[in-house]
Each structure stands twice: as C-alpha cells, then as structure tokens.
Design a protein around this motif. Sequence first.
Motif, PDB file in Angstrom:
ATOM      1  N   ARG A 179       0.844  -1.191   0.000  1.00  0.00           N
ATOM      2  CA  ARG A 179       0.000   0.000   0.000  1.00  0.00           C
ATOM      3  C   ARG A 179       0.886   1.249   0.000  1.00  0.00           C
ATOM      4  NH1 ARG A 179      -5.284  -1.233   0.914  1.00  0.00           N
ATOM      5  NH2 ARG A 179      -5.795  -3.165   2.041  1.00  0.00           N
ATOM      6  N   ARG A 181       2.413   4.732   0.993  1.00  0.00           N
ATOM      7  CA  ARG A 181       2.511   5.411   2.290  1.00  0.00           C
ATOM      8  C   ARG A 181       2.300   6.906   2.084  1.00  0.00           C
ATOM      9  NH1 ARG A 181       6.597   1.363   2.559  1.00  0.00           N
ATOM     10  NH2 ARG A 181       8.071   2.802   1.567  1.00  0.00           N
ATOM     11  N   ALA A 212      -6.845  11.254   6.866  1.00  0.00           N
ATOM     12  CA  ALA A 212      -6.504   9.866   7.191  1.00  0.00           C
ATOM     13  C   ALA A 212      -7.576   8.914   6.679  1.00  0.00           C
ATOM     14  CB  ALA A 212      -6.309   9.701   8.692  1.00  0.00           C
ATOM     15  N   ALA A 213      -8.849   9.295   6.885  1.00  0.00           N
ATOM     16  CA  ALA A 213      -9.947   8.452   6.405  1.00  0.00           C
ATOM     17  C   ALA A 213      -9.953   8.381   4.886  1.00  0.00           C
ATOM     18  CB  ALA A 213     -11.280   9.004   6.912  1.00  0.00           C
ATOM     19  N   ARG A 216      -7.109   6.085   3.654  1.00  0.00           N
ATOM     20  CA  ARG A 216      -7.437   4.670   3.825  1.00  0.00           C
ATOM     21  C   ARG A 216      -8.465   4.223   2.797  1.00  0.00           C
ATOM     22  NH1 ARG A 216      -7.303   6.146   9.444  1.00  0.00           N
ATOM     23  NH2 ARG A 216      -5.469   5.254  10.475  1.00  0.00           N
ATOM     24  N   GLN A 217      -9.484   5.047   2.553  1.00  0.00           N
ATOM     25  CA  GLN A 217     -10.493   4.709   1.562  1.00  0.00           C
ATOM     26  C   GLN A 217      -9.890   4.597   0.164  1.00  0.00           C
ATOM     27  OE1 GLN A 217     -13.586   7.665   1.907  1.00  0.00           O
ATOM     28  NE2 GLN A 217     -13.964   7.190   4.055  1.00  0.00           N
ATOM     29  N   GLU A 221      -1.803   3.794   3.122  1.00  0.00           N
ATOM     30  CA  GLU A 221      -1.575   3.812   4.569  1.00  0.00           C
ATOM     31  C   GLU A 221      -1.209   5.219   5.013  1.00  0.00           C
ATOM     32  OE1 GLU A 221       1.480   1.045   5.455  1.00  0.00           O
ATOM     33  OE2 GLU A 221       0.247  -0.724   5.060  1.00  0.00           O
ATOM     34  N   PRO A 222      -1.985   5.813   5.914  1.00  0.00           N
ATOM     35  CA  PRO A 222      -1.626   7.151   6.408  1.00  0.00           C
ATOM     36  C   PRO A 222      -0.492   7.098   7.434  1.00  0.00           C
ATOM     37  CG  PRO A 222      -3.667   6.413   7.433  1.00  0.00           C
ATOM     38  CD  PRO A 222      -3.268   5.341   6.457  1.00  0.00           C
TER      39      PRO A 222
END
Length: 412
Positions: A179, A181, A212-213, A216-217, A221-222
């Motif tokens: 994922r 970063r 952050a949300a 992720r969506q 990766e936050p």
Amino acid sequence: MLSVSDTAAVILNLVQPLDNQGDTEVVDLLTAGDRILATPVTSKLDFPHWDNSAMDGYAVRYLDVQHCSAEQPAVLQIVEQIPAGYQPQSTIQQGQAARIFTGAVMPKGADTVVMQERTRREDNHIYILAAPQPQEFVRHKASFYQAGTPLLPAGIRLNAAEISVLAAAQCPQVRVYRRPRVAIFSTGDELVTLDRPLAPGQIVDSNGYALAALVRQSGAEPLMLGIVKDNPIALEETITHAMANADIVISSGGVSVGDYDYVDQILEKLEAKIHIRAVAMRPGKPLTVATFPPQNSTIYFGLPGNPAAVLVTFLRFVQPAIKKLSGLAEGWEIGFVKVRSHHELRSDGKRETYIWGKVQLTDGVYEFHKAGGSHSSGNLINLAQTNALAVIPVGQTLISPGEEVQVLQTLL
C-alpha cells in the motif's frame, strides 16, 4: 493559475506507479481483498473442471429424445443417480438416462440434460415430454477458462469476484503491491488536538482525521505527523522527515499568501520543484504540488486549510494520484456521471465550482440534492452525510432544477 483539467494532467504525469520487486509482498488470500495484484495469475485447472449439468434433471443422449413431445414422449430407463461431488459409474446407452443434479459430473454417453420440469417419472423410467436443444444445460470442460492461459492480469484491484476466482483456482497466496505510504500533517498555530480544551481562537485539527480516512479509503496507509506550528524550522523538519518516509506527502493549510504561510518557501529551500501553485477552482484555489530532487520520487500536495477545500482537492487530485501510484493499470482517472439537479445551482462562472450534496434515487432517476446551509469552504458541518460533488464548469453560472449536472463519480 492552471485549469482543473490541466492541473489533473500535470499531477498524473508526475506519478510513477509502484513497479519494483521491493514494492510487492505476498499475502494470504483471505487478507488480499482491496489489494492490487502485482503479477499475472494463471491456473493449472480448467473451468469448469469437467462437463457438468447446469440444471436438475436427467442426463440423456440427444438422439434418444430429439423428436419427443408431450403427445409422444420418449421413455428412458433410469440407470443411475448422480449428485454433485459424485463420480458417475455408468455409461449411458441407447434408451437410458441418469438422474442428475446441478453441478454434477456428466456421465459418459450422455450429451444433453433435460430439465426435470419437462419430464414425468414412473418408477425407474422417465418420460421426456419436450425435445431439448442439443447439448442443452451442459457446461463443457474448459468452456469458461482453459488451463495455462492468463486468468487475472497484474494491476487490477482484488474485489470479491477476483478473490473467488483465485480461491477456485487454488491460489492460497498472491503477490500484491504494498500500500502506498501517505504522510499527513496540518499547519497552523490555531490548531489543537481533539482532546485539548479550546482557548479563544483555537480550532480542532479535523483535517488530519478527514485526510486519514480519505487516504485509507483510497487504499493507502496514512503516516500521521500531527500538527506543525507556523514555524519555518519545524515545517522544514517535518517535510524532510515526511519525504524520506512516504510516497506522497499531504499538508493542509499554509499554502495561501498569508504572512504565516511558509510551505512554498520551505519547499524551495529543500530544492523541490513546484509544479502548481494555484488552480482555477472553487473551493480549492490555493494548491501546491511539488516534487523533490531526482533521487526522491515523493510527491508533495499542499492542500488549503478549509475543510471543504481539503475534501474537494483531495478527491479531485490526490485520490487519482494514489490510485495510479498503487499499481492500478487503469481506472485511476477521475470519472463523472450526469444526473438531474433537484435544486438551483449557481456560480460566478469564473472558476470551476464544486458544490457538495447527495445523489439519491427519485422515481427511478438519480438526482443531486444540494446540501443545506452555508456553502462556505470553512463549513464542515454540512459536509456530513453527503456523497457527491456537483460540478459547474467555467463560464456557466446557473443550473436550473431539472437540468443535468455533472457529478464527481468518486463519491458514488
């Protein structure tokens, strides 16, 4: 000041997808959902694995039933019953049939399945009341997929259907891209964490949580770096740390032209190349996009500080960049759909304007309903429970109720 479309093109040209072996990892299939497949997959299995029945009924020879009817049914002897998971023991001869169930292996000699609704059974004989089509309701071996040929290509997102295919192909593990970063920090002396009491002039750093949300969506990766005060030294340290540990860096605030907006100044000191400083859009005009020296492929997004502007600029520019970076072979470009506007939508026509609201189904037609309340870019309250951004292009000032409007597809 660039147009929105030119800005999007510049950004996507800057993004280099993950493609090195070090950017991949092997994961168990149960945890592979929503990941990006890094290598093509083939299977040693044919699909279907064998000729099988697509219907509950009777496996027959077509020659025995091709001329039958309700008035002159074909009468066949039932010589075997074949449930799913059972290997047939008989070869169907002239005048014979086998009771068969959906998914069961076709017996030798049979080439057609007659559905049970077109039959009448008496003891161990079956009356075929209507002539079937040749090979009707038979799923032939390898008709869906032939062993050794490409099954799934690299660069696709593994959703439920792909996971199911991989499971059926007996792939317990798959190689996927890691994922991306994404480092996130917010700037401003007025910001505090949500657990602190608010003093006059202070606000909670809600942008950090929203970003952050969103990250992720978007499948990344936050890396949360918190709040950075309006201090050039602190900003430089944070940006230096972020560019060394992330593929993308996102800051909110500090990219306008105020006395305490230092981001562009720090980027220039770090020898970053600033590609974008402003975009002809509302909200979201102040936007900084930069890249660092050649040995570092990190892309920097300096987003505005207002909550609505953060949402709009992320969805319009950052999310497609994350998708392309993640290894997706296609589908990372932004998409719009046309729906009917329920409300009157207005703009001054000078900049591409984004209006938040909700798309819902009304009498079989999708409609855009503008969110109530103020559409100030600083109002985060009426962003809640929205799922769409309507777009009014440059040069247009009005979309009347009932007219079509373009809606950002990312949110639907």
